[in-house]
Scaffold this motif. Structure first.
Motif, mmCIF file in Angstrom:
data_model
loop_
_atom_site.group_PDB
_atom_site.id
_atom_site.type_symbol
_atom_site.label_atom_id
_atom_site.label_comp_id
_atom_site.label_asym_id
_atom_site.label_seq_id
_atom_site.Cartn_x
_atom_site.Cartn_y
_atom_site.Cartn_z
ATOM 1 N N ARG A 104 0.861 -1.194 0.000
ATOM 2 C CA ARG A 104 0.000 0.000 0.000
ATOM 3 C C ARG A 104 0.890 1.233 0.000
ATOM 4 O O ARG A 104 1.919 1.261 0.678
ATOM 5 N N THR A 105 0.497 2.255 -0.762
ATOM 6 C CA THR A 105 1.237 3.516 -0.779
ATOM 7 C C THR A 105 0.281 4.664 -0.510
ATOM 8 O O THR A 105 -0.900 4.600 -0.864
ATOM 9 N N MET A 106 0.806 5.704 0.121
ATOM 10 C CA MET A 106 0.031 6.902 0.406
ATOM 11 C C MET A 106 0.887 8.123 0.084
ATOM 12 O O MET A 106 2.069 8.154 0.392
ATOM 13 N N LYS A 107 0.273 9.101 -0.582
ATOM 14 C CA LYS A 107 0.946 10.317 -1.012
ATOM 15 C C LYS A 107 2.045 9.973 -1.999
ATOM 16 O O LYS A 107 1.875 9.148 -2.874
ATOM 17 N N SER A 108 3.224 10.604 -1.838
ATOM 18 C CA SER A 108 4.273 10.497 -2.856
ATOM 19 C C SER A 108 5.226 9.361 -2.524
ATOM 20 O O SER A 108 6.299 9.569 -1.987
ATOM 21 N N ALA A 109 4.820 8.137 -2.837
ATOM 22 C CA ALA A 109 5.657 6.976 -2.564
ATOM 23 C C ALA A 109 6.578 6.708 -3.751
ATOM 24 O O ALA A 109 6.178 6.856 -4.900
ATOM 25 N N PRO A 110 7.830 6.298 -3.481
ATOM 26 C CA PRO A 110 8.786 6.117 -4.570
ATOM 27 C C PRO A 110 8.583 4.852 -5.391
ATOM 28 O O PRO A 110 9.003 4.795 -6.542
#
Length: 373
Positions: A25-31
């Motif tokens: 899961r990623t939130m906002k500006s994940a690389p």
């Protein structure tokens, strides 16, 4: 997992245990996107990445602990405001990383998954990453087009997750799905990460020229399965296009029509016409522009050639709406001159088209860097 599959399989086949960490899961500006993975082998070597370097050291240590304990863990990593060198994402985003021990015992169907991926068969791997009963965490269901391997526990959970996983697989998406502890829909308690492994997208390059060789290399780097097609056997040889998966000697329009009939063209397919010859490019563009679902259609040529081509296509019966789907002249304005630079220009336009990018320098823009599909 696809990017680290070779390293993971090597440990698995040798009977060892590897630590596998996966962004779920990623939130906002994940690389890195969901599905990005890192493998820690028994000898301590590392393959892959979950954050582009921000939290790799911490994940490495966690992987070693999970292999030792045998207990999988779901860990959240976010930005650290107090210490730029502390564990955290300097980009300001947050990622959830699931770390597990992978062996023949914990993942008996890994070889079957690898076989499906190698054969370009769509397959999804659904793993419980959170559950009120910790013994259920790590349970796995492998979902194919019309079959499943393994189990998440209750048959109800297997049926619900398999159905939803096939939907994600069709869309080419990986995501965390939430259910009740026994697989109840519209309830909470169990989180399942579905890693979709759809076949790689295709790029069909028509015209066996030096620009095609450069484009084939660039497209292969981006994960495309590349086919180069030309009616001239003296030019269409495997030796001239080592980066292409297939080199076909056939008339471009005939080959494309046959591929469409076989269902081998979809909305992720990129069609690049580089022939510079109306007797080749006009017929193949007729076929391409009449197909309902193609991700990208581009054709090389000067602006004068483009106007002449549009005239010929209109005379062949194509409408303005159909012609509007055509990227011509092909590529973004990068000032490209060499075949290699032109290949980057074409690839950049395909990426922008896929993700909705505008092709402008990021320094001129505000807001999010990464676009959603």
């Amino acid at each position: 997992m696809r990017d680290v599959l070779d390293e993971l399989l090597a440990v698995w086949r040798a009977g060892g245990t590897a630590g596998l960490s996966t962004v779920v899961r990623t939130m906002k500006s994940a690389p890195r996107p969901p599905g990005a993975a890192m493998v820690v082998s028994p000898d301590g070597t590392v393959a892959g990445s979950v954050s582009g370097g921000c939290v790799e050291a911490a994940v490495y240590e966690l992987a070693a602990d999970v292999v030792a304990s045998g207990r999988p863990e779901l860990q959240r990593y976010g930005v650290s405001d107090d210490d730029a060198f502390a564990v955290g994402l300097t980009c300001g985003g947050t990622i959830d990383v699931f770390t597990e021990a992978v062996s023949r015992e914990t993942f008996p169907h890994l070889q079957a998954v690898a076989d499906d991926i190698a054969a370009h068969r769509a397959v999804a791997v659904a793993t419980i990453v959170a559950h009120p009963d910790s013994a259920r965490v790590g349970a796995r269901l492998v979902v194919g087009a019309d079959s499943t391997l393994g189990t998440l526990g209750p048959a109800r959970a297997d049926a619900a997750v398999a159905d939803d996983a096939r939907g994600l697989l069709a869309a080419g998406r990986s995501a965390v799905l939430t259910y009740g502890p026994e697989g109840q829909r519209q309830e909470a308690g169990m989180e399942v990460f579905v890693a979709s492994h759809a076949p790689p997208p295709r790029m069909l390059v028509f015209g066996a020229i030096d620009f095609a060789a450069a484009l084939a290399r660039q497209a292969a780097l981006l994960g495309y399965r590349v086919t180069v097609c030309d009616a001239r056997p003296v030019f269409a040889t495997a030796a001239r296009f080592p980066a292409a998966e297939d080199v076909v000697v056939d008339w471009p329009d005939r080959y494309l029509a046959a591929q469409a009939t076989q269902g081998a063209i979809d909305d992720r397919t990129a069609i690049c016409v580089l022939t510079h010859d109306p007797k080749f490019d006009v017929p193949v563009l007729q076929v391409a522009l009449w197909l309902p679902d193609v991700g990208y259609i581009g054709v090389m040529g000067s602006r004068r050639t483009h106007q002449d081509r549009l005239r010929r296509l209109r005379e062949a019966g194509l409408s303005d709406a159909e012609l509007a789907r055509l990227s011509s002249p092909i590529g973004l304005d990068l000032g490209a001159r060499t075949p290699e630079e032109t290949a980057v220009s074409i690839a950049a336009e395909i990426i922008a088209r896929r993700w909705g990018g505008g092709g402008r320098p990021l320094t001129e823009l505000g807001g999010r860097i990464h676009h959603e599909a």
